[in-house]
Write a protein that holds these residues in place. Structure first.
Motif, PDB file in Angstrom:
ATOM      1  N   VAL A   1       0.849  -1.182   0.000  1.00  0.00           N
ATOM      2  CA  VAL A   1       0.000   0.000   0.000  1.00  0.00           C
ATOM      3  C   VAL A   1       0.887   1.234   0.000  1.00  0.00           C
ATOM      4  CG1 VAL A   1      -1.734   1.310   1.287  1.00  0.00           C
ATOM      5  CG2 VAL A   1      -1.852  -1.184   1.214  1.00  0.00           C
ATOM      6  N   GLN A   2       0.592   2.158  -0.898  1.00  0.00           N
ATOM      7  CA  GLN A   2       1.358   3.398  -0.970  1.00  0.00           C
ATOM      8  C   GLN A   2       0.419   4.568  -0.681  1.00  0.00           C
ATOM      9  OE1 GLN A   2       1.420   1.302  -3.985  1.00  0.00           O
ATOM     10  NE2 GLN A   2       2.893   0.153  -2.763  1.00  0.00           N
ATOM     11  N   LEU A   3       0.949   5.542   0.063  1.00  0.00           N
ATOM     12  CA  LEU A   3       0.194   6.739   0.385  1.00  0.00           C
ATOM     13  C   LEU A   3       0.932   7.948  -0.176  1.00  0.00           C
ATOM     14  CD1 LEU A   3      -0.781   6.060   4.106  1.00  0.00           C
ATOM     15  CD2 LEU A   3      -2.088   5.563   2.056  1.00  0.00           C
ATOM     16  N   GLN A   4       0.229   8.757  -0.941  1.00  0.00           N
ATOM     17  CA  GLN A   4       0.829   9.944  -1.536  1.00  0.00           C
ATOM     18  C   GLN A   4       0.136  11.171  -0.972  1.00  0.00           C
ATOM     19  OE1 GLN A   4       3.522  10.117  -3.776  1.00  0.00           O
ATOM     20  NE2 GLN A   4       3.352  12.276  -3.197  1.00  0.00           N
ATOM     21  N   ALA A   5       0.879  11.924  -0.168  1.00  0.00           N
ATOM     22  CA  ALA A   5       0.325  13.132   0.450  1.00  0.00           C
ATOM     23  C   ALA A   5       0.743  14.360  -0.340  1.00  0.00           C
ATOM     24  CB  ALA A   5       0.804  13.242   1.889  1.00  0.00           C
ATOM     25  N   SER A   6      -0.129  15.355  -0.327  1.00  0.00           N
ATOM     26  CA  SER A   6       0.156  16.608  -1.016  1.00  0.00           C
ATOM     27  C   SER A   6      -0.624  17.739  -0.351  1.00  0.00           C
ATOM     28  CB  SER A   6      -0.214  16.517  -2.494  1.00  0.00           C
ATOM     29  OG  SER A   6      -1.604  16.244  -2.635  1.00  0.00           O
ATOM     30  N   GLY A   7      -0.280  18.961  -0.727  1.00  0.00           N
ATOM     31  CA  GLY A   7      -1.038  20.114  -0.265  1.00  0.00           C
ATOM     32  C   GLY A   7      -0.352  20.971   0.765  1.00  0.00           C
ATOM     33  N   GLY A   8       0.793  20.528   1.274  1.00  0.00           N
ATOM     34  CA  GLY A   8       1.503  21.346   2.243  1.00  0.00           C
ATOM     35  C   GLY A   8       2.109  22.575   1.596  1.00  0.00           C
ATOM     36  N   GLY A   9       2.666  23.434   2.437  1.00  0.00           N
ATOM     37  CA  GLY A   9       3.293  24.629   1.908  1.00  0.00           C
ATOM     38  C   GLY A   9       3.501  25.674   2.971  1.00  0.00           C
ATOM     39  N   LEU A  10       3.827  26.878   2.505  1.00  0.00           N
ATOM     40  CA  LEU A  10       4.062  28.021   3.375  1.00  0.00           C
ATOM     41  C   LEU A  10       2.835  28.925   3.324  1.00  0.00           C
ATOM     42  CD1 LEU A  10       5.941  29.838   5.098  1.00  0.00           C
ATOM     43  CD2 LEU A  10       6.792  30.791   2.932  1.00  0.00           C
ATOM     44  N   VAL A  11       2.324  29.277   4.482  1.00  0.00           N
ATOM     45  CA  VAL A  11       1.125  30.105   4.547  1.00  0.00           C
ATOM     46  C   VAL A  11       1.249  31.058   5.728  1.00  0.00           C
ATOM     47  CG1 VAL A  11      -0.126  28.431   5.967  1.00  0.00           C
ATOM     48  CG2 VAL A  11      -1.407  30.033   4.530  1.00  0.00           C
ATOM     49  N   GLN A  12       0.646  32.213   5.594  1.00  0.00           N
ATOM     50  CA  GLN A  12       0.651  33.169   6.700  1.00  0.00           C
ATOM     51  C   GLN A  12      -0.354  32.767   7.770  1.00  0.00           C
ATOM     52  OE1 GLN A  12       0.080  37.107   4.905  1.00  0.00           O
ATOM     53  NE2 GLN A  12       2.255  37.499   5.213  1.00  0.00           N
ATOM     54  N   ALA A  13      -0.095  33.189   8.969  1.00  0.00           N
ATOM     55  CA  ALA A  13      -1.024  32.922  10.059  1.00  0.00           C
ATOM     56  C   ALA A  13      -2.411  33.431   9.695  1.00  0.00           C
ATOM     57  CB  ALA A  13      -0.531  33.590  11.341  1.00  0.00           C
ATOM     58  N   GLY A  14      -3.395  32.601   9.999  1.00  0.00           N
ATOM     59  CA  GLY A  14      -4.761  32.926   9.632  1.00  0.00           C
ATOM     60  C   GLY A  14      -5.190  32.347   8.302  1.00  0.00           C
ATOM     61  N   GLY A  15      -4.237  31.842   7.552  1.00  0.00           N
ATOM     62  CA  GLY A  15      -4.534  31.288   6.243  1.00  0.00           C
ATOM     63  C   GLY A  15      -5.020  29.849   6.307  1.00  0.00           C
TER      64      GLY A  15
ATOM     65  N   ARG B   1      -9.780  -3.277   1.875  1.00  0.00           N
ATOM     66  CA  ARG B   1     -10.646  -2.326   2.549  1.00  0.00           C
ATOM     67  C   ARG B   1      -9.808  -1.383   3.412  1.00  0.00           C
ATOM     68  NH1 ARG B   1     -14.460  -5.136   6.337  1.00  0.00           N
ATOM     69  NH2 ARG B   1     -12.922  -4.698   7.964  1.00  0.00           N
ATOM     70  N   ILE B   2     -10.220  -0.122   3.437  1.00  0.00           N
ATOM     71  CA  ILE B   2      -9.605   0.850   4.331  1.00  0.00           C
ATOM     72  C   ILE B   2     -10.540   1.094   5.505  1.00  0.00           C
ATOM     73  CG2 ILE B   2      -8.783   3.206   4.585  1.00  0.00           C
ATOM     74  CD1 ILE B   2      -7.940   3.163   1.684  1.00  0.00           C
ATOM     75  N   ASN B   3     -10.026   0.947   6.696  1.00  0.00           N
ATOM     76  CA  ASN B   3     -10.821   1.242   7.900  1.00  0.00           C
ATOM     77  C   ASN B   3     -10.608   2.704   8.284  1.00  0.00           C
ATOM     78  OD1 ASN B   3     -11.787  -1.379   7.905  1.00  0.00           O
ATOM     79  ND2 ASN B   3     -10.222  -2.093   9.327  1.00  0.00           N
ATOM     80  N   ASP B   4      -9.917   2.961   9.370  1.00  0.00           N
ATOM     81  CA  ASP B   4      -9.681   4.331   9.810  1.00  0.00           C
ATOM     82  C   ASP B   4      -8.652   5.027   8.930  1.00  0.00           C
ATOM     83  OD1 ASP B   4      -9.916   3.723  13.416  1.00  0.00           O
ATOM     84  OD2 ASP B   4     -11.432   3.809  11.827  1.00  0.00           O
ATOM     85  N   MET B   5      -8.825   6.327   8.784  1.00  0.00           N
ATOM     86  CA  MET B   5      -7.851   7.175   8.101  1.00  0.00           C
ATOM     87  C   MET B   5      -7.583   8.364   9.021  1.00  0.00           C
ATOM     88  SD  MET B   5      -9.469   7.132   4.242  1.00  0.00           S
ATOM     89  CE  MET B   5      -7.923   7.253   3.322  1.00  0.00           C
TER      90      MET B   5
ATOM     91  N   TYR C   1      -3.557  -9.502   0.737  1.00  0.00           N
ATOM     92  CA  TYR C   1      -2.679 -10.596   1.137  1.00  0.00           C
ATOM     93  C   TYR C   1      -2.682 -10.838   2.631  1.00  0.00           C
ATOM     94  CZ  TYR C   1      -1.079  -9.223  -3.469  1.00  0.00           C
ATOM     95  OH  TYR C   1      -1.043  -8.870  -4.779  1.00  0.00           O
ATOM     96  N   SER C   2      -2.881  -9.782   3.416  1.00  0.00           N
ATOM     97  CA  SER C   2      -2.713  -9.925   4.854  1.00  0.00           C
ATOM     98  C   SER C   2      -3.948 -10.481   5.537  1.00  0.00           C
ATOM     99  CB  SER C   2      -2.366  -8.580   5.482  1.00  0.00           C
ATOM    100  OG  SER C   2      -3.480  -7.691   5.391  1.00  0.00           O
ATOM    101  N   GLY C   3      -5.116 -10.051   5.117  1.00  0.00           N
ATOM    102  CA  GLY C   3      -6.349 -10.499   5.739  1.00  0.00           C
ATOM    103  C   GLY C   3      -6.614  -9.885   7.096  1.00  0.00           C
ATOM    104  N   ARG C   4      -5.752  -8.971   7.530  1.00  0.00           N
ATOM    105  CA  ARG C   4      -5.955  -8.310   8.817  1.00  0.00           C
ATOM    106  C   ARG C   4      -5.531  -6.851   8.690  1.00  0.00           C
ATOM    107  NH1 ARG C   4      -0.925  -7.778  10.932  1.00  0.00           N
ATOM    108  NH2 ARG C   4       0.701  -9.175  10.112  1.00  0.00           N
ATOM    109  N   PRO C   5      -6.079  -5.966   9.548  1.00  0.00           N
ATOM    110  CA  PRO C   5      -5.753  -4.536   9.441  1.00  0.00           C
ATOM    111  C   PRO C   5      -4.286  -4.263   9.742  1.00  0.00           C
ATOM    112  CG  PRO C   5      -7.735  -4.866  10.744  1.00  0.00           C
ATOM    113  CD  PRO C   5      -7.120  -6.218  10.559  1.00  0.00           C
ATOM    114  N   GLU C   6      -3.691  -3.401   8.949  1.00  0.00           N
ATOM    115  CA  GLU C   6      -2.321  -2.947   9.158  1.00  0.00           C
ATOM    116  C   GLU C   6      -2.276  -1.437   9.025  1.00  0.00           C
ATOM    117  OE1 GLU C   6      -0.883  -6.136   6.095  1.00  0.00           O
ATOM    118  OE2 GLU C   6       0.871  -5.478   7.242  1.00  0.00           O
ATOM    119  N   ASP C   7      -1.293  -0.826   9.676  1.00  0.00           N
ATOM    120  CA  ASP C   7      -1.095   0.623   9.589  1.00  0.00           C
ATOM    121  C   ASP C   7      -0.110   0.948   8.479  1.00  0.00           C
ATOM    122  OD1 ASP C   7      -1.492   1.156  13.088  1.00  0.00           O
ATOM    123  OD2 ASP C   7      -2.726   1.970  11.464  1.00  0.00           O
ATOM    124  N   PHE C   8      -0.466   1.954   7.686  1.00  0.00           N
ATOM    125  CA  PHE C   8       0.416   2.446   6.632  1.00  0.00           C
ATOM    126  C   PHE C   8       0.545   3.965   6.776  1.00  0.00           C
ATOM    127  CE2 PHE C   8       0.698  -1.474   4.333  1.00  0.00           C
ATOM    128  CZ  PHE C   8      -0.486  -2.144   4.627  1.00  0.00           C
TER     129      PHE C   8
END
Length: 120
Positions: free
Chosen positions: A1-15, A29-33, A102-109
């Motif tokens: 399982v691969q997770l691709q995060a995006s959207g970070g950056g530099l922002v002024q306070a209040g932004g 299946r994905i349980n909690d996120m 393949y695992s059949g049980r919940p794992e953290d990624f």
């Protein structure tokens, strides 16, 4: 399982910033996120989580400012961050609890992390 995060950056306070994290791979299946963050010199902490049914939990420090949501069809979790404060500066990591084909049980990624920097 691969997770691709995006959207970070530099922002002024209040932004605002909107973080996204898309999961891919042999997922049954994905349980909690969720989103976690780690500031320099501090331990990683939970920011917000969302269950498969849509139940949400937030850290006290972000309640009323951050909103977590998910799109199950896209296997994506979002974090809308508003009214950002200097103390929100951290690397933000997405996390999913998933059952693979393949695992059949919940794992953290974990995703690779995306930097959020709030300036004054």
């Amino acid at each position: 399982v691969q997770l691709q995060a995006s959207g970070g950056g530099l922002v002024q306070a209040g932004g605002s910033l909107r973080l996204s994290c898309a999961a891919s791979g042999s997922i049954f299946r994905i349980n909690d996120m969720g989103w976690y963050r780690q500031a320099p010199g501090k331990q990683r902490e939970a920011v917000a989580t969302i269950s498969i049914s849509g139940r949400t939990n937030y850290a006290d420090s972000v309640k009323g400012r951050f909103t977590i949501s998910r799109d199950n069809a896209k296997k994506t979790v979002y974090l809308q961050t508003n009214s950002l404060k200097l103390e929100d500066t951290a690397v933000y990591y997405c996390n999913v609890q998933a059952i693979t084909l393949y695992s059949g049980r919940p794992e953290d990624f974990w995703g690779q992390g995306t930097q959020v920097t709030v300036s004054s």
